[in-house]
Design a protein around this motif. Structure first.
Motif, mmCIF file in Angstrom:
data_model
loop_
_atom_site.group_PDB
_atom_site.id
_atom_site.type_symbol
_atom_site.label_atom_id
_atom_site.label_comp_id
_atom_site.label_asym_id
_atom_site.label_seq_id
_atom_site.Cartn_x
_atom_site.Cartn_y
_atom_site.Cartn_z
ATOM 1 N N ALA A 213 -40.228 -4.503 29.843
ATOM 2 C CA ALA A 213 -41.464 -4.311 30.469
ATOM 3 C C ALA A 213 -41.931 -5.829 31.043
ATOM 4 N N GLU A 214 -42.103 -6.678 30.327
ATOM 5 C CA GLU A 214 -42.640 -8.052 30.506
ATOM 6 C C GLU A 214 -41.779 -8.781 31.434
ATOM 7 N N ALA A 215 -40.631 -8.657 31.130
ATOM 8 C CA ALA A 215 -39.530 -9.171 32.016
ATOM 9 C C ALA A 215 -39.625 -8.770 33.397
ATOM 10 N N ALA A 216 -39.809 -7.395 33.426
ATOM 11 C CA ALA A 216 -39.635 -6.883 34.915
ATOM 12 C C ALA A 216 -40.740 -7.356 35.535
ATOM 13 N N TRP A 217 -42.009 -7.249 35.040
ATOM 14 C CA TRP A 217 -43.476 -7.658 35.538
ATOM 15 C C TRP A 217 -43.190 -9.255 36.000
ATOM 16 N N LEU A 218 -42.679 -10.087 35.099
ATOM 17 C CA LEU A 218 -42.593 -11.509 35.523
ATOM 18 C C LEU A 218 -41.472 -11.605 36.896
ATOM 19 N N MET A 219 -40.402 -10.903 36.749
ATOM 20 C CA MET A 219 -39.470 -10.832 38.121
ATOM 21 C C MET A 219 -40.173 -10.237 39.173
ATOM 22 N N THR A 220 -40.913 -9.396 39.063
ATOM 23 C CA THR A 220 -41.625 -8.590 40.187
ATOM 24 C C THR A 220 -42.639 -9.618 40.833
ATOM 25 N N THR A 221 -43.160 -10.652 39.929
ATOM 26 C CA THR A 221 -44.083 -11.681 40.637
ATOM 27 C C THR A 221 -43.254 -12.776 41.241
ATOM 28 N N TYR A 222 -42.138 -13.045 40.701
ATOM 29 C CA TYR A 222 -41.088 -14.059 41.501
ATOM 30 C C TYR A 222 -41.061 -13.252 42.917
ATOM 31 N N LEU A 223 -40.328 -12.164 42.734
ATOM 32 C CA LEU A 223 -39.720 -11.409 44.085
ATOM 33 C C LEU A 223 -40.939 -11.246 45.114
ATOM 34 N N ALA A 224 -42.230 -10.817 44.817
ATOM 35 C CA ALA A 224 -43.079 -10.512 45.888
ATOM 36 C C ALA A 224 -44.585 -11.098 45.240
ATOM 37 N N PRO A 225 -44.956 -12.284 45.382
ATOM 38 C CA PRO A 225 -46.098 -12.639 44.749
ATOM 39 C C PRO A 225 -47.334 -11.823 45.011
ATOM 40 N N PHE A 226 -48.267 -11.353 44.037
ATOM 41 C CA PHE A 226 -49.324 -10.800 43.966
ATOM 42 C C PHE A 226 -50.412 -11.496 44.819
ATOM 43 N N VAL A 227 -50.597 -11.622 45.882
ATOM 44 C CA VAL A 227 -51.450 -12.418 46.725
ATOM 45 C C VAL A 227 -52.769 -11.611 46.875
ATOM 46 N N ARG A 228 -54.119 -12.092 46.642
ATOM 47 C CA ARG A 228 -55.256 -11.353 46.564
ATOM 48 C C ARG A 228 -55.886 -11.865 47.985
ATOM 49 N N THR A 229 -56.131 -11.086 48.811
ATOM 50 C CA THR A 229 -56.870 -11.469 50.040
ATOM 51 C C THR A 229 -58.459 -11.479 49.604
ATOM 52 N N GLU A 230 -58.722 -10.954 48.677
ATOM 53 C CA GLU A 230 -60.478 -10.961 48.022
ATOM 54 C C GLU A 230 -60.778 -12.415 47.931
ATOM 55 N N ALA A 231 -59.843 -13.277 47.680
ATOM 56 C CA ALA A 231 -59.975 -14.518 47.251
ATOM 57 C C ALA A 231 -60.475 -15.252 48.415
ATOM 58 N N ALA A 232 -60.192 -15.080 49.636
ATOM 59 C CA ALA A 232 -60.587 -15.498 50.915
ATOM 60 C C ALA A 232 -61.935 -15.850 51.048
#
Lengths: 357, 357
Positions: A213-232
């Protein structure tokens, strides 16, 4: 190309950037002259350089959009629309474009954006995706890299550092699952993972090893980064200097420091890492890889220390991972300090052949 | 990719184009929402598809900019600025970028444009240049492809048809110089050519044959089309429907006819050809190649017949090659008529593998 070669390129093209909005080509985005308040940015992804040939095409589309959205967030702008230039390999079936379009559609909806136009052409080479994204500044200023002030705090917002780098290592087999599981409760890891496995797409399973599960989460982060528009909104309201971190925290902080003519001191133990990244580093992994690796797509900004309390109030539940990691001082360059305040031996690195690191 | 495949792609992406300014992805340019009056267009060139690997890099840069400027002219807009995405082959020395930058610089100056920003990355594949160009509409309307009215005249402005196609044939050796010289005063041709030869760059000489002034001119037209920004004022003031001709006159006229829901009738003998193209066609060349070949980068537009006299007054010295070539009727499709008004047998063709034709 090397960093030197990129500097040569910049020096060749900079004289052509004669409008104020171009910011001498030194920033991550430009202000569109005569077009009211529009921020524009463009970033291209090349198969074999920025993504792997077998990365799923929906996440390639998502990543192509998100690296541009990340630039807009870093300028305190709300993403509005995008142009897509799709350079499609003659060797790939055109039918695969449906999966690409599907990923793009989901992400445009996620960010409330619209596709404004584009161009599609074939190529004898690798898949290349170039996106130009437009955004509206949320405030009167569009912070550049060059506006850091002595005494500013240095902040990160939008996510953790090093997870995407780990995901890439896992996905390419340069990091074994056993490295990730060191010092970890084997039983609990397997139990967590079994519960998630069936919900995961095939491309997130590791070849020849059990799903993790952790590896999947890390690979997901590589494949499509979780950008947060609220940070703008945070960037727009509080940042002096700001940019997104795409080529590694240390290298990008060095760019911001150079553009602003200041030194940046980062406290190593303040850097936000994910739980698996932290465990990996504490169990023998080289944490310097995490802070120079790249693909993080979070925002690095500086703000007056007088705004510290107000800023912390903007992310009370820490969902945006708003984290103060250092300070701006006189001098130049970036130093990453250990608990005793001594600089750690780290080369500021920033790669262009991204998959080569 | 085939025309059918491009239609599939359009159908996949069109639902993502939810703003009015995107025009359902059916036009050559978009209107940037919330950005005042800005027209935006993007076009990419790929080595081996849109230009040859040994085309000089300054003209590659010029062509990459001009194909976008051509789109802006076709929308009646004045070019203002551009974003450059340069996808540079790992196998090409970075030093060659200087020549590319040089061509771009000259052209930005020629058109009064500024470089707004961009992205540079490496690729294991062919050189790929993607430019996004911004323009200001010269009038209140930005004519689309879909606004042709029954009874309109059909016009071309900005250049001649078929010259770039001939230039490509000559440059690739698919057309011999002897074909060009048929029916021509050999003595005069040699005399003209000798006078020009020394002024021409090496890449305009034909391999294994004598330098020829007309061939050099045709090849120049292929390498960097002569786009005429002055034509934008004519389009803005008089055009109902308008688009630039990039993929062949007949094919692009068919696109305009389909978007407008009308038929277009073109008089073959009214089409503006260059002198060498006309001589080539009259001496046995297939003139249908000239009107389906592509890379012309002139503007095709329709205008009310009541404006005919006013329009002719806009180009009294014919320097803009403003030419009335036909009319808009009820029905569908494109017909090219001979002197007796009979349709010539021509397949409306439009290629995406441009160098494959």
């Amino acid at each position: 190309m090397s960093a030197d070669e990129f500097e040569i390129i910049r020096s060749l093209f900079a004289p052509l950037a004669t409008s104020a909005g171009a910011r001498g080509l030194t920033d991550d985005a430009a202000i569109l002259d005569g077009a009211g308040a529009t921020v524009v940015t463009t970033d291209a992804l090349v198969e074999g350089v920025h993504f792997l040939a077998d990365d799923p095409l929906d996440t390639v589309a998502m990543k192509a959009l998100r690296v541009n959205v990340s630039d807009l967030i870093g300028k305190g702008a709300r993403p509005e629309s995008a142009l897509l230039t799709l350079v499609w390999p003659q060797s790939r079936p055109a039918s695969e474009i449906a999966l690409f379009a599907d990923g793009l559609k989901r992400d445009l909806q996620l960010f409330g954006m619209t596709l404004l136009g584009g161009d599609t052409t074939s190529t004898p080479g690798p898949l290349t995706v170039s996106i130009t994204a437009f955004g509206t500044p949320l405030g009167p200023r569009t912070p550049s890299r060059a506006d850091a002030q002595i005494g500013d705090d240095v902040w990160l917002v939008g996510g953790e550092i090093g997870s995407a780098w780990m995901g890439l290592q896992l996905r390419t087999g340069r990091m074994a699952l056993s490295e990730l599981r060191r010092e970890r409760d084997e039983e609990a890891a397997l139990r967590d993972s079994r519960a998630m496995r069936d919900a995961m797409p095939d491309y997130l399973t590791l070849k020849g090893e059990d799903f993790d599960a952790e590896a999947a989460w890390l690979m997901t982060t590589y494949l499509a980064p979780f950008v947060r528009t609220e940070a703008a909104a945070i960037v727009s309201r509080y940042a002096n200097a700001s940019m997104d971190v795409s080529d590694g925290l240390v290298g990008d902080a060095a760019k911001l420091a150079a553009a602003s003519g200041v030194a940046i001191k980062i406290e190593a133990n303040a850097i936000p890492f994910s739980i698996p990244a932290e465990r990996w580093a504490f169990s023998g992994g080289d944490f310097r890889k995490l802070i120079t690796g790249g693909d993080d797509y979070v925002v690095l900004f500086t703000a007056p220390d007088a705004k510290r309390e107000a800023l912390l109030g903007m992310d009370l539940d820490h969902s945006l991972r708003l984290t103060r990691i250092g300070r701006v001082e006189t001098g130049e360059g970036v130093a990453v300090l250990d608990r005793s305040g001594k600089p750690l031996p780290i080369e500021a690195e920033s790669y262009c052949h991204k998959l080569g690191r």
